[in-house]
Design a protein around this motif. Sequence first.
Motif, mmCIF file in Angstrom:
data_model
loop_
_atom_site.group_PDB
_atom_site.id
_atom_site.type_symbol
_atom_site.label_atom_id
_atom_site.label_comp_id
_atom_site.label_asym_id
_atom_site.label_seq_id
_atom_site.Cartn_x
_atom_site.Cartn_y
_atom_site.Cartn_z
ATOM 1 N N PRO A 262 -7.995 3.349 -1.436
ATOM 2 C CA PRO A 262 -9.079 3.808 -2.565
ATOM 3 C C PRO A 262 -10.094 4.056 -1.891
ATOM 4 C CG PRO A 262 -7.931 1.688 -3.220
ATOM 5 C CD PRO A 262 -7.457 1.911 -1.742
ATOM 6 N N LEU B 130 2.669 4.127 -2.035
ATOM 7 C CA LEU B 130 2.528 4.679 -3.164
ATOM 8 C C LEU B 130 3.409 5.867 -3.149
ATOM 9 C CD1 LEU B 130 1.071 4.965 -6.143
ATOM 10 C CD2 LEU B 130 -0.655 6.105 -4.582
ATOM 11 N N SER C 94 -7.891 -2.960 -8.989
ATOM 12 C CA SER C 94 -7.469 -3.807 -8.078
ATOM 13 C C SER C 94 -6.908 -4.888 -8.523
ATOM 14 C CB SER C 94 -8.805 -4.121 -6.936
ATOM 15 O OG SER C 94 -9.631 -4.930 -7.743
ATOM 16 N N LEU D 104 -7.932 8.159 -7.927
ATOM 17 C CA LEU D 104 -7.332 8.252 -6.661
ATOM 18 C C LEU D 104 -7.635 9.663 -6.017
ATOM 19 C CD1 LEU D 104 -4.328 5.874 -6.379
ATOM 20 C CD2 LEU D 104 -6.742 5.458 -5.775
ATOM 21 N N LEU E 87 -1.924 3.825 -0.040
ATOM 22 C CA LEU E 87 -3.120 3.672 -1.099
ATOM 23 C C LEU E 87 -4.346 3.341 -0.092
ATOM 24 C CD1 LEU E 87 -4.068 3.166 -3.836
ATOM 25 C CD2 LEU E 87 -3.242 0.673 -3.559
ATOM 26 N N TYR F 52 -6.798 3.647 -10.116
ATOM 27 C CA TYR F 52 -6.356 2.291 -9.313
ATOM 28 C C TYR F 52 -7.339 1.224 -9.990
ATOM 29 C CZ TYR F 52 -6.544 -1.202 -5.745
ATOM 30 O OH TYR F 52 -6.704 -2.384 -4.927
ATOM 31 N N ASP G 177 0.932 -1.262 0.198
ATOM 32 C CA ASP G 177 0.029 0.009 -0.035
ATOM 33 C C ASP G 177 0.794 1.340 0.046
ATOM 34 O OD1 ASP G 177 0.862 -0.072 2.657
ATOM 35 O OD2 ASP G 177 -0.776 0.190 3.390
ATOM 36 N N ILE H 114 -1.542 0.824 -10.551
ATOM 37 C CA ILE H 114 -1.905 2.466 -10.631
ATOM 38 C C ILE H 114 -1.626 2.991 -11.851
ATOM 39 C CG2 ILE H 114 -1.295 4.456 -9.513
ATOM 40 C CD1 ILE H 114 -2.538 2.718 -7.838
ATOM 41 N N SER I 256 -2.085 -5.447 -7.885
ATOM 42 C CA SER I 256 -2.801 -4.141 -7.809
ATOM 43 C C SER I 256 -2.149 -3.026 -8.744
ATOM 44 C CB SER I 256 -2.684 -3.502 -6.319
ATOM 45 O OG SER I 256 -3.655 -4.385 -5.538
#
Length: 1504
Positions: A164, A149, A432, A453, A162, A430, A147, A421, A419
Amino acid sequence: MKSYQTMSIHYEDVPTEEEEEDAREKRQESVPRSNRRRSRRGVCSTTSWMHYLGLSIVILGAAIALYFVWFSPVTKSLVNPSLSTPTATTTTRPRPPVEYDASLLDVVWDPFNLTVKNRGSPFLPPSIPGVVTGATGYLREPDLVGDALVFVSEGDLYYTRLQPGTPMTAMKLTTTVGNVLSPKINPKFPNLIAYTATYQGNRDVYVIDIAQKAPAQRLTFWETGVYDIAGWGADGTTLVFASTSIEVSLPDIRLYEMTLMQGRDSQKTVLQIEPIPLSQALNAAFHEECIFFTRFRQTSNTVRYVGGTAESLWAYCNGHDLAVPITSNYNGTSKEPSIIQDGEKNRFLLFLSDRSVKDSFDGSWTSTSMNLWAMPLPSEKDLYQEGGPLLAKPIPLTSVSCQFGGKSVREFAADTSGSVILRIGADLHYLSSAQILDRFSHKKKPFDIPEVLPIHVASDFHEQQERLIPVNLLKHLTGVDVFDTSFGTTSALMTLRGQAWVAPVLLDKTASNYQGAGQNIPARRYRVAPGAQLGGILRILKTVHVPSINADEESRKERLALVLATDPLSPTAEHAFYLLPLQQSDGTIVTSFSDPERLPTPFLGGHVSGGSTKDGGLGSVRDVVVSPCGRRMAWTDKDGRICVMNIPIGKVKPRKNYYQVLPADNELGEPLNGNVAELRFSPGGRYLAINHSARNQFAIISIVDCGDPGRDRDNVTDVEIGRVVQATPSRFNSVGAYWGKSTSDIFVHRYLTTIATSIHLPLPDDVATTLYFLTDRDIVSDVYSPWGSRVPMPQFEKRSSVYALPLLPTSTDGSPLLGRFPGEGALEIFSDEFDKLEKKLMEMALPVLEVENRMLRESSDQMKRALRDRRLSRNTFETLERYLEASNVSKADKAIKVGTDDTPAINNTQALPAALVDMEIDFGERGLHFARTAYRIPNIPKANYVSIVAQTSDDGSLLLANLVQMSLYVKLFSAAAFPSDKITEVPLTSQLFMCGESTNRQYIFVLVPDKTNNLSLRVIPNTAISLATFIADAAVSFGKNFVDADNLALSVWPVLEYHQLFADAWRMLRDYFYDVDMHKVNWPEVYERYQGLVKRCGKREELDDVLAQMAAELSALHVFVYGGEYNLPFNGDVNMLAMLQPASLGATLRRSPEWKGYMITEIPLRDPDFNLVDGTPMYSPLSDQALRPSGQRGLAAGDVIVGINGESVMNVPDIHSLLRGMAGRSVRLDVLRLASKSSTFSANSTSKAAIPEVIVTVPITAASAANLRYTAWESRTREKAKELARQAGFSVGYLHMRAMGRDDEDAFARGVFPDYDKEGLIIDVRGNHGGNIDSWIISFLQRRAWMYWGDRVGVRKGDLDWNMQYAFRGHVVVLIDEHTSSDGEGVSRGISELGLGRLIGTRTWGGGIWLSSDNRLVDGGIASAPEIGIFNSKFGWGGGIEQQGVTPDIEIDNNPRTSYDGRDLVLERAIKELKLWLEKEPIPELEEPGPKPDMSLKANDCKV
């Protein structure tokens, strides 16, 4: 006299304040609420403030509100025509009277939100005008691990978690002056983030540990700077980055691996850098023993690209001989590989590609928008199948073009879990892992829309603060004019980086120093446009003073400027013409474009009548000129038009498109192409001289009769295009037209002026009687014969002479001297003519002289002698006619005898000022008779003149600008008094950077260095004495007549200028692109697609990203975005950057902890036959060639450097950190001669030891080192080609051409002429960057041997051989690759099409539309427009090059793995092909054709 009105100062329909308020309210109602500008007068609703800013912290809210509300320059909503519409018939509005209004003190205005009670979360993004709530910053280059970023915005690195669906606040990790790129999170240790940055000039690799309170660590001191970071190793202990190769090779991008941790059994040490054995590799992903990488890097901003450098995916596994292509079945783009895995540990390869299924039946691909694709990750076994790699078919994971208004995926990042981006536009989106993996099992389901995002970038947006740019005259000054103010001073009107300023001309620089106490107040300079708070809202391209000769009291103080600018009320920055006041009629000065609610309206173009010429607008104007009389204007545009119109002042009212477009050809059929034409009006504005190209490409001059505009502004007549006469033949070049007079005409005019002034007559008109121009018709070659080494070709120096073309009136007095320089000897021929003219003048003038000036009557003999030296023009009689009419003398009384006393008195108030008018020129019959009356001014020597700057008003001296070794100088050619035709040359020895003449022809300006070598703008009155004084002063100090431009700074608001830059780039691409239909692209739709991204830009580089996306939609090559004003380290100080730039020892080095130093792995060895190449010495500082002249021995590969200047190289992260700023300076090296053995080295079976030896050498610059490696590769390849040919049994010549410019002409000569007699010739244009010398090369290769030479010994060899001399008789092959570009492709295609040789290699770049890079933006940046398309009958448009590349006759590729090892499969195949070709078509040996002729006397002749 009648008064007249001007648009700039008369306002009959100025609305009242109440009317303005009503109109403002209506405009506000038509604007979406989110875009309304907060007004200081309006009441701020607490509810509204809470709605937008209720959750902002006090400091951040205050900063944003202060910037965007209080001191804000106007945003997009303020420059929308629908929101701000000034009075249609005005250009500026007068300042209304200031009235005290106590009610304004009761208005609630809370820009800092101090009354907001519930502020909420301090990280909720504030509401910014023009930006959607929750979206701030321009987000790009993401990377994701778990997670964690990271991304880049404003050139800095940001970090967030991250989450979402919930607001995410990002934390800034860096504060660089340059910009951060390619951040990568360590997959094993996510607290470590690697990135590249330019803290100290070069782009290098840094690592930051966000878990520690420690500064970022610099890991590299790379000579040429790194390209980007490819990624971390799977175990997190190594870091891979891409850079240009540091080995001897054809320059390319390679991958290098840095070790950050040393294990027990590791063979690598900390900070050791080793190359990954691949060439042309970047953007890598790693899995076990395999690396998946992107091959090539496409340099042009081009979508749907299918040329040779289209990025493609390759793979290489350790231990194998070759790298394997993965996406070879598609010739478009596939790039940026990344590896993910699902819960069952199935791995997939993700990548970006612009492919789409072309045909569902055959499964072929076509190019479309960039999207995310995936395929099962091939194993090492799959990659190295015997019949080729076993690969699954890729599937698309996104279809963002349809979902996001035509935008595509720019970048992506994937966590190993799946995942993803995506960067689309300026936002991160984003997907998943579930969405990604679901696509593999449900391939036909609709594509998921990536979730945006809601990232908030907490920043001060410091790069959007007001910029104060110190004026650099050389860089920023684009135009100058000079005018006299109504205050009695002289001022310069300057166009400075898109702004207009007026600065006074000071007689003495020291006099400008203010002493205080109210004494010695200096003259004032001021901005004309824009105002201080609107800097950047428009771009002023040119400002020209409009001369005025009005005598009415109302307007005598008025000074006007014609301004060509982009219209801020036009969303697409359309060009527009304005009339702006330099001084108003009451003498006051008003700055235009200072109030966003009162923006001037143009009288032509812009939002009034703008757009492309196809749509009836102005398009993109190249240049505009104003006539010296101030009545007319003319301009050229990029669509080749030349337009003329009356300046709308006085009774001339502006009407839509009220201008005349000149015919496409002159009356002899020569084209009038405004795209390359230069214009110059005659003094009275009736005639327009046009310098343009003829059909045979020679420069010629044509004269257009635009109709007589009238004698004053009250009676300016419409433009009526008459004859378009060719004034010079097209057999040679003629340029620099200048309307002037001969010395005899100047004397007559001055004499008549004296008479008219003395007797109160109207002054004679200032009429041009001669058109001066420069011509190269007297050409002389500096090559006497084409025989000799390297085929010396005739070379014609750029030398021109000054010619004069007499202008004859249609009704002349018959004087044969009109417009000429007769010389003293010619006077006796015309004595009778002078007597007749003198008698007529005396009969008409002496009665007046007798009444008004007895002294002149007494000196009539002097006047007679003077008249005898002058010819009389029509002005003489017009002056006397005016006198007689003013005296109420009837025609019958005009013949008054000398001595009468009944001449009525002159009423002085009836005298008129001098007017600039033109005679009606007699062009004669159609043809070149008029042109061939021109004659040369013999006493002005030939030189490389580039323009006629001016002619002095008092004696006819000419000021010429000439080039000497590419530097600009001026020379004054001073004319002697008539009738002498003697001319004296008076040169100005100082170099100039600009020179010109004011519109009213009264002043000359020059940009010259002063005694401190700072550039200074000087203004000189256009008289011989003033110029002579200036030149004399220049020899001392340049201390006089300078324009006060010191300490001048321009105010620019980036938030405004970014919109202007984007719109300007879009419009110029529309008007400069070679295809008016824009390749069928909906260009207005492209504007709408990307314009919304501009408001997100917080840095100039981010705007470049928007420009690149927009320009790429043309799907054309030669589209480059670069060159803007970037915030550089140390403000771009070259001296400071040089001190920080690592120097080079000219060798490849490897860190060697075991020897406590850096081991030399390679020293480039260049061609031993050359000491200099193009004037540059090229040796490695460690080579024997560089060290032996100082008594030292060179080093060899295997030697170790252990110290520099007494410091151990192991004490620093990289050896190059000790070489910063040392280029060109000596350094001491402590070296271990392990390879170049010395007596100090000893080794035995149990230990090794070496005593350091000292050498002193001089490092070179990184650029020189790169050039050295390139040169070594060229030398090595040449020797290899010759050796392979020798082994094959034939002779060959080899040459490599890096580009197609001047240096490459030298390379061609060095390579071809010594080997012209060989059986084969290899021309290597791999990696060629292009240029423009293809025709010269092809013409040489077309030479054919048709005749041979022999003498008494036999066939001549070694001196004559054959004719055409040096013609190559063997076979030619050309080596091409994907980086063969532009003119390198042109020469390759030409050789192939003309049957001159065969092409071997790979498909080339694909750039077949040429460019001139002249569509520069106001800050010097560019989104280059391909302007000149090529075509032929076989391939049509593009010439078989554009957007496809040149396909070789024999296609063979150098594999990235074998190429790294130095093997050249293309060269080997070329030798093989030449051998087969020679076996089939051998080159015949030269043999005597038989016995020589038998010319003896035969026996039977004697019998006769």
